[in-house]
Each structure stands twice: as C-alpha cells, then as structure tokens.
Design a protein around this motif. Structure first.
Motif, short mmCIF file in Angstrom:
data_model
loop_
_atom_site.label_atom_id
_atom_site.label_comp_id
_atom_site.label_asym_id
_atom_site.label_seq_id
_atom_site.Cartn_x
_atom_site.Cartn_y
_atom_site.Cartn_z
N THR A 64 0.70 -1.36 -0.29
CA THR A 64 0.12 -0.20 0.12
C THR A 64 0.92 1.26 0.30
O THR A 64 0.73 2.23 -0.28
N CYS A 65 1.86 1.09 0.76
CA CYS A 65 2.79 2.42 1.08
C CYS A 65 3.83 2.46 -0.49
O CYS A 65 3.90 3.91 -0.64
N GLY A 66 3.55 1.27 -0.80
CA GLY A 66 4.76 1.32 -1.76
C GLY A 66 4.03 1.94 -3.16
O GLY A 66 4.47 3.32 -3.63
N GLY A 67 2.30 1.66 -3.21
CA GLY A 67 1.51 2.33 -4.53
C GLY A 67 1.39 4.12 -3.73
O GLY A 67 1.51 4.97 -5.03
N ALA A 68 1.47 4.70 -3.12
CA ALA A 68 1.12 5.54 -2.38
C ALA A 68 2.20 6.22 -2.92
O ALA A 68 2.25 7.44 -2.98
N ALA A 69 3.51 5.92 -2.94
CA ALA A 69 5.06 7.01 -3.13
C ALA A 69 4.94 6.79 -4.76
O ALA A 69 5.34 7.80 -5.43
N VAL A 70 4.38 5.57 -5.64
CA VAL A 70 4.53 5.85 -6.52
C VAL A 70 3.03 6.81 -7.26
O VAL A 70 3.46 8.13 -7.87
N MET A 71 2.13 7.06 -6.43
CA MET A 71 0.83 8.13 -7.28
C MET A 71 1.50 9.54 -7.08
O MET A 71 0.10 10.88 -7.16
N THR A 72 2.26 9.88 -5.25
CA THR A 72 2.16 11.35 -5.18
C THR A 72 3.57 11.64 -5.84
O THR A 72 3.56 12.40 -6.24
N HIS A 73 4.24 10.72 -6.61
CA HIS A 73 5.82 11.20 -7.58
C HIS A 73 4.89 12.02 -9.21
O HIS A 73 3.84 11.67 -9.37
N PRO A 74 5.63 13.58 -8.81
CA PRO A 74 5.69 14.47 -9.76
C PRO A 74 5.01 13.90 -11.04
O PRO A 74 4.55 13.91 -11.91
N ASP A 75 5.59 13.14 -11.21
CA ASP A 75 6.15 12.17 -13.03
C ASP A 75 5.15 11.58 -13.43
O ASP A 75 5.08 11.45 -14.15
N ASN A 76 4.25 10.81 -12.22
CA ASN A 76 3.15 9.66 -12.49
C ASN A 76 1.62 10.09 -12.77
O ASN A 76 1.50 11.25 -12.31
N PRO A 77 1.41 9.95 -14.21
CA PRO A 77 0.22 10.49 -15.18
C PRO A 77 -0.51 9.75 -14.18
O PRO A 77 -1.92 10.54 -14.54
N GLY A 78 -0.78 8.73 -13.48
CA GLY A 78 -2.02 8.33 -13.52
C GLY A 78 -1.90 7.00 -11.91
O GLY A 78 -1.30 7.29 -11.24
N GLY A 79 -2.67 5.96 -12.30
CA GLY A 79 -2.60 4.63 -11.51
C GLY A 79 -1.58 4.23 -11.27
O GLY A 79 -0.44 4.27 -11.85
N THR A 80 -1.14 3.14 -10.51
CA THR A 80 -0.48 2.25 -10.12
C THR A 80 -0.53 0.71 -9.84
O THR A 80 -1.44 0.69 -9.41
N ALA A 81 0.13 -0.18 -10.37
CA ALA A 81 -0.60 -1.83 -9.94
C ALA A 81 0.99 -1.71 -9.65
O ALA A 81 2.06 -1.71 -10.41
N THR A 82 1.06 -3.15 -8.48
CA THR A 82 2.43 -3.99 -8.82
C THR A 82 3.01 -4.62 -9.19
O THR A 82 2.25 -5.59 -9.87
#
Lengths: 141, 171
Positions: A64-82
């Motif tokens: 969960t925490c890893g996914g949140a770190a990806v989603m808050t990255h400024p370059d991330n355009p949308g969602g994410t999956a592990t």
C-alpha cells in the motif's frame, strides 16, 4: 502538507477497502514518498503464542505504502499496480505496537516505477522489514 | 509375512482433517482474510474466499496486492508446517488435541518473500498451492502459485525463504 496532498492522503486509504480493514492511516506524504501507519490489532496476529503480527499484514502495508509513493511522484500521470515486491523480514514486530512503513519512489521511467521501503514498530532505530518493488506507470486516460 | 490391517478410512481422514484445522485454526490473521484449506491426502489447496474487504482497487475492481501477498505467504507457511508435522500426525505421535494446545505448533518464520503479480486479481475466490523446493533442518525454500478461474493462468506467484522451528526430541 499542501491541500492537494492532504486530500490525497485522506482519499487514498478511504478508497482501499483492505487498507481500511487493516486500520491503515496516512501519516506523511511527499513528492514520491509516503508513510503509512497500521495499528496493532488482534486480527493481524500470525503467531498466537507470542501475539506477533503476521508477515502478510506487513506485506500488505508495504504494498500500500509503495503504491502511495508512486502515486505521489510528480511524474506519475495516473494510477499504478504492483509488478513485483520483495520483502525481507529482519525481526518480529513487538506485539502491541503499531507499524509504520515509509516508502520512496526513487526512480521512474515512462512505464516503470522503482520503490524501496522500510517498516518500523515504535523502535525507530531497528527496522522490522525492508522491501523493494517495481510498479506500473499507467498513462492517464 | 503379514502387515498390520490398514486403519478404517474415516479414522485416517478424521485424524488428518483435525490436525490440519488445529494448525490453521489458531492463527487469527488466516481467519481475518477468510482463508481455508482443502486437503487430498497430503496435498493442500488454499482458498481465499472473496470478500469486499480484500479489494484494493474499487474502480476495476481488483484484489489488493497486499491481500494476495498475504494469501501466498499464509499458504507457504501452512504447507511447511503441514509437511514437517505430517510423519508425526500419521504415526500418531502427535494427536490433534495436542496440536491445538497453546505452544504446541511453532510456525516457520519468514526470512524473505517475493511476490510476482502476473494479472490483476478478480473479485472472486482465489486458490493457491505451495511446493517445497528445499527443506533443511534450519532453512526452507518454498514456491507458491495462485490462480482464480484457470489453473494454468496464474494471477500471482511467490517464492520465500523460511527459518524452520527447532525440533524437540518428540519428533
């Protein structure tokens, strides 16, 4: 926290039924970093003789925490999956103490985000577990 | 030459089933996730019954990666415990009553676990089986495969290393 980040922190966990069921709470958000706390609860126990929580619950927190770190990255355009997650368990978490994971998205390409994370109980000098993972970077639709 | 008459099938099945539920039944987190085990001889299949609380992406919807990670790890730990207790359960050295007592079963401890997410988990039951690739006195290496609708289309797999509990002289 800026408003955008505070909103994200609140809605992120609220939108995750498993996060809610495990009592997770966002405690910190940065650009490509997040910290999430999971309180001790009898439902999480993996060893009934000692009361130590199950490794799987720590994995759920790390993911969960890893996914949140990806989603808050400024370059991330949308969602994410592990894609992949590896967890090393260094020691048993102390029964009765909450666990806090801190994850950092340290590199991102157009399609893959690289994450590392650590989890601590109330002793912040000795990690309970460490994780490395890769996550998808999904284009905004 | 004579061999002892085999035990009646119900007695054998009941002993194995009671031993399995004694090992599984004491772990609160397994209950919380709604995971059960089906047994054929010594072969175990773990079943994670779908529940809304296992969702991680409500829009798709998809199972939470953490639910899947927990499911694989639970399957590996139970398979290891089951296989290292099997001989004592079969011989009758360990009876199911003893197994259910506090402190009777010491579970293996996870050293590391790697999860490979192959497909998003659908909002329905998931199944998993573990294969012990190496089990020494102290360390074990276990691979777990999980699927939903089709056995040949895995939705996740995992590999982990475990520290085995020290064996008493009873074994």
């Amino acid at each position: 926290m800026t408003d955008r980040k505070a909103d994200f922190g609140e809605t992120f966990i609220a939108a995750l039924p498993l996060g809610k069921a495990l009592g997770m709470e966002m405690v910190e958000i940065g650009d490509g970093m997040a910290a999430i706390r999971m309180p001790y609860h009898a439902d999480l126990i993996g060893d009934p003789d000692t009361g130590v929580i199950h490794g799987g619950a720590v994995s759920a927190l790390m993911d969960t925490c890893g996914g949140a770190a990806v989603m808050t990255h400024p370059d991330n355009p949308g969602g994410t999956a592990t894609i992949d997650l590896r967890i090393d368990y260094m020691r048993a978490a102390t029964p009765g103490q909450s666990i806090t994971a801190r994850a950092e998205c340290y590199h991102m390409t157009r399609s893959v985000a690289f994450v590392r994370a650590q989890a601590f109980d109330e002793d912040e000098t000795r990690p309970v577990a460490a994780a490395t993972g890769t996550f998808t970077v999904e284009a905004k639709r | 030459m004579s061999r002892p008459r085999p035990e009646p099938v119900q007695i054998v099945k009941e002993r194995r089933d009671r031993a399995l539920s004694a090992i599984v039944g004491r772990v609160p987190y397994i209950r919380f996730l709604g995971i059960g085990f089906e047994r054929h001889g010594d072969e175990l299949t773990a079943v994670m019954h779908f529940d809304e609380k296992l969702i991680g992406n409500p829009i798709l919807p998809a199972l939470h990666g953490g639910a899947t990670a927990s499911f694989l790890e639970v399957t590996a730990i139970i398979e290891l415990s089951w296989s290292y207790l099997w001989d004592d359960i079969e011989s009758g050295a360990l009876d199911p009553e003893t197994l259910a007592a506090p402190g009777a079963v010491r579970l293996p401890k996870t050293i590391d676990f790697t999860i490979d997410y192959l497909r998003s988990g659908l909002p329905r039951d998931a199944y998993a089986r573990a294969r012990i690739n190496r089990s020494g006195r102290r360390y074990a290496s276990v691979h777990v495969e999980a699927w939903q609708d089709n056995r040949s289309r895995l939705y996740a797999q995992g590999t982990g290393h475990f520290l085995m509990p020290e064996r008493d002289s009873t074994g």
